[in-house]
Scaffold this motif. Sequence first.
Motif, short mmCIF file in Angstrom:
data_model
loop_
_atom_site.label_atom_id
_atom_site.label_comp_id
_atom_site.label_asym_id
_atom_site.label_seq_id
_atom_site.Cartn_x
_atom_site.Cartn_y
_atom_site.Cartn_z
N ARG A 129 17.93 63.59 21.66
CA ARG A 129 18.54 62.69 22.28
C ARG A 129 19.14 62.91 23.48
O ARG A 129 19.06 64.10 23.86
CB ARG A 129 19.89 62.44 21.24
CG ARG A 129 19.69 62.14 19.87
CD ARG A 129 20.94 61.60 19.11
NE ARG A 129 22.09 62.65 19.12
CZ ARG A 129 22.21 63.93 18.71
NH1 ARG A 129 21.44 64.22 17.59
NH2 ARG A 129 23.08 64.93 18.88
N ASP B 263 17.78 57.23 23.83
CA ASP B 263 18.52 57.21 22.65
C ASP B 263 17.99 56.17 21.58
O ASP B 263 18.02 56.46 20.22
CB ASP B 263 19.94 57.17 22.86
CG ASP B 263 20.55 58.39 23.23
OD1 ASP B 263 19.90 59.42 23.40
OD2 ASP B 263 21.90 58.59 23.26
N ASN C 209 16.61 57.69 17.98
CA ASN C 209 17.24 57.36 16.81
C ASN C 209 16.33 56.46 15.83
O ASN C 209 16.37 56.99 14.69
CB ASN C 209 18.54 56.63 16.93
CG ASN C 209 19.63 57.39 17.63
OD1 ASN C 209 19.70 58.41 17.45
ND2 ASN C 209 20.43 56.69 18.33
#
Length: 848
Positions: free
Chosen positions: A58, A179, A183
């Motif tokens: 991340r 991100d 994710n």
Amino acid sequence: MLRSCLYFLATYCSLSLLLPAMAAEPHDDNAILTAKSDTSLTSPTQFLDYPLGQWHLRHDQINFYLKQLALESAKVSIEKSGQSHEARQQLTAVISSAKNQARLDEILQQRQKVKSGDAQQEPLVIWLAYSIHGDEASGAHAALKLSHLLASSNEQWINRLLDEAVILITPSQNPDGLDRFSNWTNNYRGQVDVSDSNHREHRQNWPSGRSNHYFADLNRDWLFLRHPESRGRIALFHKWQPHYVGDFHEMGRDQSYFFQPGVPSRTHPLTPKDNQALTAKLAKFHQQALDELKQSYFSRQMFDDFYYGKGSTYPDINGSIGVLFEQASPRGQVQATRNGELRLQEAIDNQVATSISSLKGALALKDELLEYQSEFYQGRDKTLNKGRQQGFLIGAPANANRISDLSALLDQHHIEFYYLTKPVTQGKADFAVQTSLFIPVNQPQKSLLLAMFDNRTEFTDPTFYDVSSWNLEQAYHLQLIRNAKLDIDVLSKKRPKPTAFNVDEQAVSLLINWQQDNAAPVLQQLLQAGIRTKFAGKPFTIRVDDIDLAFPAGSLQIPLKQSGNSAETITTKLTELVKGYPLNITSVNTSSSVSGIDLGSPDFHPVKPIKPLLVTGQGTDASEVGELWYYLDTKLAVPLTLVDVGRLTRLTLSDYSHIILPGGSYSSLDEKFARKLGQFAKLGGTIIAQKGALTWLNKGHLLKTDLKEARFYKQLFDSTNLSFADREKLEARQSIGGAILELTLDPTHPLSFGIRGNSLPILKNKALGLTETSTPFIVAAKYAEEPLLSGYLAEEYQRSFSMSPAILLEPRGKGAIVILADNLMFRNIWLGSEKIYANALYFVPALD
């Protein structure tokens, strides 16, 4: 900052054995790195508490690691370059010797003298930038590994490198997209790795992590700077003025590894030949590094060095050497490819290898890189001389907002420009103080200036990886004289003061010329405040202070006598608005015009508040969705409802004033919904549809106008007697990579209101056209008789598009369908044509 020893963690031994040490020539580079390292520095694996690459990083993990490394090592500091749309910090690790770190301010002062063209002093500046596409994540991982290696190693060549160079490492250039991707792929990773490309880990949801918050491709925004990530990146570039820029990407999983040079015939003519010669010399280092890894690769194919709005080409027009790297993408942990299974760790290792070869190559060629950058900026006048000046004289009549946007863009690119101190006439064109700029040609950024206003239609190789033209004259729809000559005494660096907003006590109405870009957001704010506003369906001239002022169709009238709002309330609101949206507002003491319609005419139409819905999701073009969202959200400040295609059938469409359909396939929508959408229009709704959305509307029998699509245009190209080797050339001619075409407007049509003149440049990048129509009054714009203004478009297309419709407004019951053959919002830089959308939003429903 803690002082560190110069050692390198033993976990990197396996990698170090594969990478050759620094030498004067790449073929002589046979030494290897040893295991000497500073074990007190936290490695990425120690920081994460799991092996780097086991999970996708991340952005916050990347930033925290860079900060940790800077705390522990005297060789590392942090450079901040702003935030993303979602307020994620953009950080760059600045890595050099402790001695250089102590004098960074002095080094930066030296770097600001680069554009003088004087002989340069050390150090060399190398910028390695990764993962501008958020789902191309191997680069971000490699950046952490490389940062730790440079900070901890005590190898002789690395010590020399850090003594003689400053290395900038930007792991993530697209924090929001990275991100979104990490994710997604982490969410669908199980205990057992799955290499099947159909697995959800490898198949991102809409939109993918490639793009940023507004779904923009940031690697196309280096010139236009529409997004904060890009503005921070450009500020960093000009602050450090690097000699070498490595631009690290990923490509399709079935490829191998690419590094530049690209296709030689597809290099922009403004790029110096010495640039490509140095790129070829650097390539030898990448070849050797990848050969050592037994990793196959290719150069001089697929990718080019043409469009200057990308990370590998912007440096080329700014005195640096930019090099593109493309690694086949695992898009997860492991993916099956035609070359066997591809793992993330393999991709990371390849990116580390070419990062190190970049450092070694740049160091070996240090003298040539320093000399190249100095020569790039030599031989140019750096200041205005006395007397007459030659350059670009630019105007945006009646539109100071357009000039303000352009001046901000030029300033960020360090292009010198001047304002006028008094009106100027050149030829038959008038240039006013508030709405004009002068850009001298002789200046350090001459090359970039010429590139941004480049206007060519002939090319050696008509194959383009991206657009073939991006001329800002046409994107901004400017009035421009390229070889203007002005006296120095009419030029000033000081911005003219805006016209003050004053309301006469006897005023009956306030008028706003709709040609101003800020007129639309001010209108939106007035509607939200409940202040009644009308627009002129026809032009008029009114006398103010003994001067006759002409107002075009579309101009706004705010009556000062209206129920629920006092004159004081209205003027107070507008006084507040012009602080955020500068524009000229005219106070008038009479409703009587000198010519044209009076202010009380029925041809002044009330503007109704709008509640638009933008269709998003799988099947829509994410970039077009993002451009429309960006415009309505950040420019118009409209509360915009975003709805995925899959939910449309369950909505009550009458809750909305407009349904906006960006390009896409819409294959998941059936005829039942088409009838529902048609009913929405019949009852007074407005549909705004562009490009691919028109195909679905046509199949759903919602359009009266027929389309001409790719299949139609292909038959226009003669393939008789072509050999198999001619196939690529034919495909290049049949492709519309992005050319600038001219539209001829009907200036009396409401969709054309607020646009200067009777013509409009637009960007066309899809083989889609509209058939001729016999229905009267629906054509707002046609392609010009000779449509090509700039870029490449095959003659077959030019003949076919000539004089055919491009923008239509088809009435349907009480509502209408706005038909756009092209994306008039392209990359949010086409300020000249975005007014069409404002007209469709505010004026079309008012004419029912």
